[in-house]
Scaffold this motif. Structure first.
Motif, PDB file in Angstrom:
ATOM      1  N   ASP A 299      56.877  -5.537  -2.612  1.00  0.00           N
ATOM      2  CA  ASP A 299      57.527  -4.433  -3.297  1.00  0.00           C
ATOM      3  C   ASP A 299      56.575  -3.883  -4.361  1.00  0.00           C
ATOM      4  O   ASP A 299      56.161  -4.616  -5.262  1.00  0.00           O
ATOM      5  CB  ASP A 299      58.822  -4.919  -3.952  1.00  0.00           C
ATOM      6  CG  ASP A 299      59.665  -3.778  -4.493  1.00  0.00           C
ATOM      7  OD1 ASP A 299      59.145  -2.656  -4.604  1.00  0.00           O
ATOM      8  OD2 ASP A 299      60.843  -4.025  -4.819  1.00  0.00           O
TER       9      ASP A 299
ATOM     10  N   HIS B  71      65.075  -7.781  -3.005  1.00  0.00           N
ATOM     11  CA  HIS B  71      63.666  -7.479  -3.228  1.00  0.00           C
ATOM     12  C   HIS B  71      63.145  -6.500  -2.187  1.00  0.00           C
ATOM     13  O   HIS B  71      63.138  -6.796  -0.988  1.00  0.00           O
ATOM     14  CB  HIS B  71      62.827  -8.756  -3.174  1.00  0.00           C
ATOM     15  CG  HIS B  71      61.357  -8.512  -3.361  1.00  0.00           C
ATOM     16  ND1 HIS B  71      60.792  -8.311  -4.598  1.00  0.00           N
ATOM     17  CD2 HIS B  71      60.347  -8.404  -2.463  1.00  0.00           C
ATOM     18  CE1 HIS B  71      59.488  -8.118  -4.456  1.00  0.00           C
ATOM     19  NE2 HIS B  71      59.190  -8.165  -3.174  1.00  0.00           N
TER      20      HIS B  71
ATOM     21  N   GLY C 254      57.056  -4.665  -8.103  1.00  0.00           N
ATOM     22  CA  GLY C 254      56.726  -5.917  -8.758  1.00  0.00           C
ATOM     23  C   GLY C 254      57.007  -7.112  -7.873  1.00  0.00           C
ATOM     24  O   GLY C 254      57.587  -6.981  -6.785  1.00  0.00           O
TER      25      GLY C 254
ATOM     26  N   ALA D  13      67.899 -13.996  -2.209  1.00  0.00           N
ATOM     27  CA  ALA D  13      66.791 -13.497  -3.023  1.00  0.00           C
ATOM     28  C   ALA D  13      66.058 -12.374  -2.312  1.00  0.00           C
ATOM     29  O   ALA D  13      65.654 -11.390  -2.931  1.00  0.00           O
ATOM     30  CB  ALA D  13      65.832 -14.637  -3.343  1.00  0.00           C
TER      31      ALA D  13
ATOM     32  N   LEU E  64      58.881 -15.934   0.294  1.00  0.00           N
ATOM     33  CA  LEU E  64      59.702 -16.663  -0.670  1.00  0.00           C
ATOM     34  C   LEU E  64      59.689 -18.118  -0.238  1.00  0.00           C
ATOM     35  O   LEU E  64      59.686 -18.418   0.962  1.00  0.00           O
ATOM     36  CB  LEU E  64      61.130 -16.127  -0.679  1.00  0.00           C
ATOM     37  CG  LEU E  64      61.320 -14.668  -1.078  1.00  0.00           C
ATOM     38  CD1 LEU E  64      62.798 -14.305  -1.031  1.00  0.00           C
ATOM     39  CD2 LEU E  64      60.746 -14.397  -2.465  1.00  0.00           C
TER      40      LEU E  64
ATOM     41  N   SER F 173      57.444 -17.597  -4.944  1.00  0.00           N
ATOM     42  CA  SER F 173      56.792 -16.994  -3.784  1.00  0.00           C
ATOM     43  C   SER F 173      55.322 -17.383  -3.759  1.00  0.00           C
ATOM     44  O   SER F 173      54.768 -17.870  -4.742  1.00  0.00           O
ATOM     45  CB  SER F 173      56.935 -15.473  -3.825  1.00  0.00           C
ATOM     46  OG  SER F 173      56.260 -14.932  -4.944  1.00  0.00           O
TER      47      SER F 173
ATOM     48  N   PRO G  92      58.640 -10.728  -6.500  1.00  0.00           N
ATOM     49  CA  PRO G  92      60.037 -11.198  -6.426  1.00  0.00           C
ATOM     50  C   PRO G  92      60.367 -12.143  -7.572  1.00  0.00           C
ATOM     51  O   PRO G  92      59.474 -12.781  -8.147  1.00  0.00           O
ATOM     52  CB  PRO G  92      60.081 -11.919  -5.073  1.00  0.00           C
ATOM     53  CG  PRO G  92      58.672 -12.325  -4.808  1.00  0.00           C
ATOM     54  CD  PRO G  92      57.815 -11.255  -5.400  1.00  0.00           C
ATOM     55  N   GLU G  93      61.651 -12.228  -7.898  1.00  0.00           N
ATOM     56  CA  GLU G  93      62.081 -13.123  -8.967  1.00  0.00           C
ATOM     57  C   GLU G  93      62.039 -14.577  -8.521  1.00  0.00           C
ATOM     58  O   GLU G  93      61.786 -15.475  -9.325  1.00  0.00           O
ATOM     59  CB  GLU G  93      63.498 -12.747  -9.413  1.00  0.00           C
ATOM     60  CG  GLU G  93      63.596 -11.376 -10.078  1.00  0.00           C
ATOM     61  CD  GLU G  93      64.999 -11.080 -10.576  1.00  0.00           C
ATOM     62  OE1 GLU G  93      65.861 -11.973 -10.461  1.00  0.00           O
ATOM     63  OE2 GLU G  93      65.230  -9.970 -11.082  1.00  0.00           O
ATOM     64  N   ALA G  94      62.305 -14.826  -7.228  1.00  0.00           N
ATOM     65  CA  ALA G  94      62.273 -16.189  -6.715  1.00  0.00           C
ATOM     66  C   ALA G  94      60.835 -16.656  -6.530  1.00  0.00           C
ATOM     67  O   ALA G  94      59.895 -15.848  -6.513  1.00  0.00           O
ATOM     68  CB  ALA G  94      63.024 -16.257  -5.383  1.00  0.00           C
TER      69      ALA G  94
END
Length: 281
Positions: A202, A169, A205, A165, A140, A211, A207-209
Motif C-alpha cells: 500500500d 490494508h 504505508g 489485518a 503478513l 510483516s 501494514p499495522e500487523a
C-alpha cells in the motif's frame, strides 16, 4: 396398569419387545436411547419398570436405527431427530462429508505406512515434482512454537487474524496463504511455524500487523489432496520433495512450506488444494 397412582390403559401401545422387533432396535438399545432422551417410552410401569411405546414412535425409532448403521454418534443422531426436515438433511450431509474425509485420510495413512514399513523410496515417485519461480512478496506473518496436536487450531486462529489485518490494508490479498516450517513439528518438536499471507503493498504505508518481505526464489513442489494433508501422511509428500532435491543438481534454500491455493475447508477429500514446496537454488 398403575402409573403415578393412576390406572392407565395400555391397549393400543406396543410392549418393548414388540417395539424392538418392529423398529429393528434391541431392547438394550432402546433403554440406552431412553437414557439419552432420544426415544422415551409412552408409559413406564412404576412397579416393574416395564415399558410401552406408541406406534407413532416407530418412524423415529427406525430413523435412529438407520443412522446408527452409519456409525453416527448419539449426539448427532439426537440433533437430526429433533431438527426440522431441511436442517436434518443439512446435518446428515455435514456428517457424511466428515466421514468421507476421515475415510480418505485413513486411506492415505495406509499408503504412508506402506512406504515407511517397506522402506521403498521408489514408492515416493507417486508424487509428481515440479519447479516454479516465485516472485518477491510482502507478507503478513505470525510465528509460534507449537506441537502437532495444537497446530490445526492455531493455524485457523492465526489465519483469521491475518485475514482481518489484510482486509484493512491496501488492496488486500495478493496470493495464497503459505505455512513455513522452520523446524520439525510432531509430538516432541514444536517448530517454530510461521504463517504468511501475501498482500499488495500500500503506497499509504506499511501494514499495522507484523510483516516481512519473502524474497523471490525458485522452489520444487508437489501437489496433494485434502486427504493427504493429514498428519502423519503429509510427511510422505515432504519426503518425496526432499528426495527429489537430493537426486537433482540443486541446493535447498530456507525452510519447506505448505502453500494452500484452494479453500481447504470447502475442498472435497480427493481435491487438490495444497503444495508441499522447498525453496531451491
Amino acid at each position: 396398569m398403575k402409573v403415578q397412582g393412576e390406572w392407565v390403559d395400555t391397549s393400543g401401545l406396543l410392549t418393548i419387545g414388540s417395539f424392538a422387533r418392529l423398529s429393528w432396535l434391541s431392547p438394550r438399545a432402546l433403554r440406552l436411547y431412553e437414557q439419552q432422551g432420544l426415544l422415551v417410552p409412552a408409559i413406564v410401569d412404576e412397579r416393574t419398570g416395564y415399558r410401552w411405546y406408541r406406534p407413532g414412535q416407530l418412524d423415529t425409532a427406525r430413523l435412529v436405527a438407520r443412522l446408527r448403521r452409519l456409525d453416527m454418534p448419539l449426539a448427532r443422531i439426537t440433533a437430526i431427530v429433533t431438527a426440522g426436515r431441511a436442517e436434518a438433511v443439512a446435518l446428515l450431509d455435514e456428517y457424511w462429508t466428515d466421514e468421507e474425509y476421515r475415510v480418505a485420510a485413513r486411506r492415505e495413512l495406509v499408503s504412508h505406512l506402506r512406504i515407511r514399513l517397506l522402506g521403498d523410496e521408489g514408492s515416493l515417485h507417486m508424487y509428481d515434482i515440479q519447479v516454479r519461480d516465485v516472485p518477491e512478496q510482502l507478507v503478513l506473518t505470525e510465528q509460534r512454537h507449537v506441537r502437532v496436536q495444537d497446530l490445526p487450531q492455531w493455524i485457523d486462529e492465526s489465519i483469521a487474524r491475518l485475514l482481518k489485518a489484510a482486509a484493512g490494508h491496501g488492496e488486500g490479498l495478493a496470493g495464497p496463504c503459505f505455512i513455513v516450517y522452520h523446524g520439525e513439528v510432531n509430538e516432541e518438536s514444536d517448530g517454530p511455524v510461521e504463517i504468511c499471507l501475501p498482500i499488495t503493498p500500500d503506497p499509504a504505508g506499511p501494514p499495522e500487523a507484523a510483516s516481512r518481505i519473502e524474497p523471490a526464489h525458485r522452489e520444487a513442489y508437489t501437489r496433494i489432496t485434502k486427504a493427504q494433508v493429514a498428519f502423519p501422511q503429509i510427511l510422505s509428500a515432504y519426503d518425496a520433495v526432499a528426495a527429489w532435491t537430493d537426486r537433482e543438481p540443486v541446493t535447498r534454500l530456507g525452510s519447506p512450506r505448505e502453500v494452500y491455493f484452494a479453500d481447504f475447508a470447502a475442498a472435497a477429500p480427493d481435491e487438490l488444494c495444497c503444495d508441499i514446496a522447498q525453496p531451491i537454488e
